[in-house]
Design a protein around this motif. Structure first.
Motif, PDB file in Angstrom:
ATOM      1  N   VAL A  18     -15.540 -18.208  -4.409  1.00 20.06           N
ATOM      2  CA  VAL A  18     -16.808 -17.605  -4.843  1.00 20.06           C
ATOM      3  C   VAL A  18     -17.976 -18.323  -4.177  1.00 20.06           C
ATOM      4  O   VAL A  18     -18.914 -17.691  -3.669  1.00 20.06           O
ATOM      5  N   ALA A  19     -17.911 -19.651  -4.141  1.00 20.39           N
ATOM      6  CA  ALA A  19     -18.972 -20.432  -3.499  1.00 20.39           C
ATOM      7  C   ALA A  19     -19.061 -20.078  -2.016  1.00 20.39           C
ATOM      8  O   ALA A  19     -20.148 -19.910  -1.459  1.00 20.39           O
ATOM      9  N   ALA A  20     -17.900 -19.944  -1.387  1.00 12.42           N
ATOM     10  CA  ALA A  20     -17.873 -19.634   0.048  1.00 12.42           C
ATOM     11  C   ALA A  20     -18.475 -18.260   0.311  1.00 12.42           C
ATOM     12  O   ALA A  20     -19.301 -18.092   1.204  1.00 12.42           O
ATOM     13  N   GLU A  21     -18.079 -17.274  -0.474  1.00 16.00           N
ATOM     14  CA  GLU A  21     -18.606 -15.917  -0.276  1.00 16.00           C
ATOM     15  C   GLU A  21     -20.132 -15.925  -0.345  1.00 16.00           C
ATOM     16  O   GLU A  21     -20.815 -15.356   0.500  1.00 16.00           O
ATOM     17  N   ARG A  22     -20.636 -16.619  -1.352  1.00 16.44           N
ATOM     18  CA  ARG A  22     -22.086 -16.682  -1.531  1.00 16.44           C
ATOM     19  C   ARG A  22     -22.783 -17.316  -0.328  1.00 16.44           C
ATOM     20  O   ARG A  22     -23.743 -16.772   0.214  1.00 16.44           O
ATOM     21  N   LEU A  67     -15.479  -8.326  -0.798  1.00 18.07           N
ATOM     22  CA  LEU A  67     -15.415  -6.867  -0.741  1.00 18.07           C
ATOM     23  C   LEU A  67     -14.963  -6.296  -2.081  1.00 18.07           C
ATOM     24  O   LEU A  67     -15.535  -5.317  -2.581  1.00 18.07           O
ATOM     25  N   GLU A  68     -13.938  -6.911  -2.655  1.00  8.62           N
ATOM     26  CA  GLU A  68     -13.411  -6.384  -3.912  1.00  8.62           C
ATOM     27  C   GLU A  68     -14.378  -6.576  -5.067  1.00  8.62           C
ATOM     28  O   GLU A  68     -14.528  -5.697  -5.910  1.00  8.62           O
ATOM     29  N   ARG A  69     -15.043  -7.727  -5.082  1.00  8.84           N
ATOM     30  CA  ARG A  69     -16.040  -7.945  -6.131  1.00  8.84           C
ATOM     31  C   ARG A  69     -17.185  -6.964  -6.001  1.00  8.84           C
ATOM     32  O   ARG A  69     -17.727  -6.471  -6.994  1.00  8.84           O
ATOM     33  N   SER A  70     -17.567  -6.668  -4.762  1.00 13.35           N
ATOM     34  CA  SER A  70     -18.679  -5.746  -4.541  1.00 13.35           C
ATOM     35  C   SER A  70     -18.319  -4.334  -4.990  1.00 13.35           C
ATOM     36  O   SER A  70     -19.096  -3.660  -5.670  1.00 13.35           O
ATOM     37  N   LEU A  71     -17.118  -3.889  -4.629  1.00 15.53           N
ATOM     38  CA  LEU A  71     -16.704  -2.547  -5.026  1.00 15.53           C
ATOM     39  C   LEU A  71     -16.595  -2.436  -6.544  1.00 15.53           C
ATOM     40  O   LEU A  71     -17.017  -1.436  -7.137  1.00 15.53           O
ATOM     41  N   ALA A  72     -16.062  -3.464  -7.183  1.00 14.57           N
ATOM     42  CA  ALA A  72     -15.922  -3.457  -8.643  1.00 14.57           C
ATOM     43  C   ALA A  72     -17.297  -3.309  -9.294  1.00 14.57           C
ATOM     44  O   ALA A  72     -17.469  -2.541 -10.245  1.00 14.57           O
ATOM     45  N   CYS A 107     -23.331  -6.654  -0.700  1.00 18.47           N
ATOM     46  CA  CYS A 107     -22.005  -6.213  -0.261  1.00 18.47           C
ATOM     47  C   CYS A 107     -21.730  -6.820   1.116  1.00 18.47           C
ATOM     48  O   CYS A 107     -22.580  -6.760   2.012  1.00 18.47           O
ATOM     49  N   PRO A 108     -20.552  -7.408   1.302  1.00 23.90           N
ATOM     50  CA  PRO A 108     -20.209  -8.013   2.598  1.00 23.90           C
ATOM     51  C   PRO A 108     -20.357  -7.047   3.760  1.00 23.90           C
ATOM     52  O   PRO A 108     -20.661  -7.479   4.879  1.00 23.90           O
ATOM     53  N   LEU A 109     -20.178  -5.758   3.520  1.00 23.45           N
ATOM     54  CA  LEU A 109     -20.317  -4.791   4.613  1.00 23.45           C
ATOM     55  C   LEU A 109     -21.710  -4.840   5.234  1.00 23.45           C
ATOM     56  O   LEU A 109     -21.884  -4.543   6.410  1.00 23.45           O
ATOM     57  N   THR A 110     -22.699  -5.204   4.444  1.00 26.08           N
ATOM     58  CA  THR A 110     -24.073  -5.183   4.949  1.00 26.08           C
ATOM     59  C   THR A 110     -24.438  -6.459   5.703  1.00 26.08           C
ATOM     60  O   THR A 110     -25.482  -6.530   6.333  1.00 26.08           O
ATOM     61  N   LEU A 111     -23.583  -7.486   5.607  1.00 22.32           N
ATOM     62  CA  LEU A 111     -23.943  -8.785   6.181  1.00 22.32           C
ATOM     63  C   LEU A 111     -22.891  -9.357   7.118  1.00 22.32           C
ATOM     64  O   LEU A 111     -23.176 -10.244   7.915  1.00 22.32           O
ATOM     65  N   ALA A 133      -8.222   0.868   1.322  1.00 21.45           N
ATOM     66  CA  ALA A 133      -7.878   0.996  -0.095  1.00 21.45           C
ATOM     67  C   ALA A 133      -9.116   1.320  -0.923  1.00 21.45           C
ATOM     68  O   ALA A 133      -9.089   2.155  -1.833  1.00 21.45           O
ATOM     69  N   MET A 134     -10.204   0.661  -0.579  1.00 24.19           N
ATOM     70  CA  MET A 134     -11.479   0.862  -1.269  1.00 24.19           C
ATOM     71  C   MET A 134     -11.960   2.308  -1.095  1.00 24.19           C
ATOM     72  O   MET A 134     -12.348   2.977  -2.062  1.00 24.19           O
ATOM     73  N   VAL A 135     -11.869   2.792   0.139  1.00 27.70           N
ATOM     74  CA  VAL A 135     -12.288   4.168   0.433  1.00 27.70           C
ATOM     75  C   VAL A 135     -11.361   5.169  -0.268  1.00 27.70           C
ATOM     76  O   VAL A 135     -11.817   6.150  -0.863  1.00 27.70           O
ATOM     77  N   ALA A 136     -10.061   4.873  -0.242  1.00 25.08           N
ATOM     78  CA  ALA A 136      -9.107   5.791  -0.861  1.00 25.08           C
ATOM     79  C   ALA A 136      -9.341   5.906  -2.363  1.00 25.08           C
ATOM     80  O   ALA A 136      -9.154   6.979  -2.953  1.00 25.08           O
ATOM     81  N   GLY A 137      -9.774   4.814  -2.977  1.00 18.49           N
ATOM     82  CA  GLY A 137      -9.995   4.825  -4.416  1.00 18.49           C
ATOM     83  C   GLY A 137     -11.213   5.621  -4.830  1.00 18.49           C
ATOM     84  O   GLY A 137     -11.437   5.880  -6.008  1.00 18.49           O
TER      85      GLY A 137
END
Lengths: 203, 203
Positions: A18-22, A67-72, A107-111, A133-137
């Motif tokens: 979590v720290a790394a993602e941030r 990515l998963e946290r952002s989609l959630a 969202c990681p996609l934007t950065l 998987a995210m898109v399929a959901g």
DNA sequence: TGTACATCAGTGAACGCGCGTTCACTGATGTAC
DNA sequence: TGTACATCAGTGAACGCGCGTTCACTGATGTAC
């Protein structure tokens, strides 16, 4: 024969992720040094290699976790929304992140897309698997667009959203930023047949 | 009282900028070290500070130079194209860059937006000024979209294009990449009323 | 036309610093008795 | 119940390396005579 409880180490590992993602999002991958990540997680440098084999391994995994946290977060509370309301909420929530002061919730996609583009095949494949998987959901819950497969609707929508937020964050002023967000919403509304905006375009 | 010709130093400076733009896009700003940039330009490290006050100043300027070179390439040969053909050519040329093997010809918007987002106000304002000029030079030549100002059409189009190319480059396989490009083109075609694609979507 | 020499673009070695990584160690944990 | 101690998550100092930046220097340039 004493051991720490079985959840102890995995929990620490998750905290490091979590720290790394941030920090990756806020400062970029090279700005997120191992020491800074460990400090952010309340630890010291030395312990890092008990959790990850290298800094690169950390970055790769943090991207997926992010990515998963952002989609959630995006889909939270929309479990039973009908397609038009679902799409509108998704679009408006996604664009709204560009008005946040910090980047922790971004969202990681934007950065991080350019970093993924420069990464090797293995990283790109893992990334592609998760985004697929995210898109399929989500694709089945978007409005139908004549002549386009639901998957293509979802792909084009995410591409436009990610581009608009990245572009908006690069704007020099809040006015410029909001103009980009409003324009992107208007473009998407035209072919996704969205109901009128509730908030995009004015802070 | 002998001097080098007046064009000598500016020409070297321009060479450094071109080398920097290329390496920044290929390796990211931190991967483009001063030494690597100078070597790419056929020079050695030590001479760098006779041309730029700092690495950061080089990066900021290389971004602007890159934007202008990219736009020039995009619009080349389309001076007298009517709006629908102009828009279609712009979209197809822009998306096609995602299929290039290297990143030298990549538009900075597809690789450097997150860096700009993390930069300070001064950089963002300079960037915004140049993109505004770029958009203004093109907006009048796009097809009219009912209910949207020409500027907003151009902004939304560039946001979608940049997002689609960045997303496509992050795909794990050529098939995944081409699917994203084709989806993005289909989405844009819906509201920009583009003629059918001549090449987007299949390599 | 030929040559001495002032100029200055570019060289290359050196600097301090922060990075990723390693490793001998510490001390809280909780099981065994 | 109380205590000795094996375990191992986490510490902190150290390492080599590449980075951005500095600076005394070199040598090609082309003007002045």
């Amino acid at each position: 024969m004493a051991r720490y409880s079985a959840e102890h180490k995995p929990r620490t590992r998750a905290r490091i992720l979590v720290a790394a993602e941030r920090l990756i999002k806020e400062r970029g991958p090279q700005g997120a040094s191992v020491e800074a990540v460990m400090r952010e997680a309340g630890l010291t440098v030395g312990g890092f290699y008990a959790h990850f084999p290298s800094k690169e391994a950390l970055l790769d995994e943090a991207l997926i976790v992010g990515l998963e946290r952002s989609l959630a977060r995006l889909a939270a509370g929309l479990e039973h929304a009908p397609p038009p309301a679902f799409a509108a909420a998704l679009v408006d929530r996604y664009l709204a992140q560009a008005r946040d002061d910090g980047l922790e919730r971004a969202c990681p996609l934007t950065l991080l897309l350019p970093e993924v583009a420069r990464a090797d095949d293995a990283v790109r494949r893992r990334f592609a698997g998760r985004t697929a998987a995210m898109v399929a959901g989500i694709e089945a819950r978007l409005p139908a667009v004549p002549g386009m497969a639901p998957r293509d609707v979802a792909l084009a929508m995410f591409a436009s959203l990610a581009g608009a937020v990245a572009f908006a964050r690069a704007a020099g002023t809040p006015r410029g930023r909001d103009r980009i967000l409003a324009a992107a919403r208007a473009g998407l509304a035209r072919w996704l047949a969205l109901p009128p905006s509730d908030d995009a375009g004015s802070a």
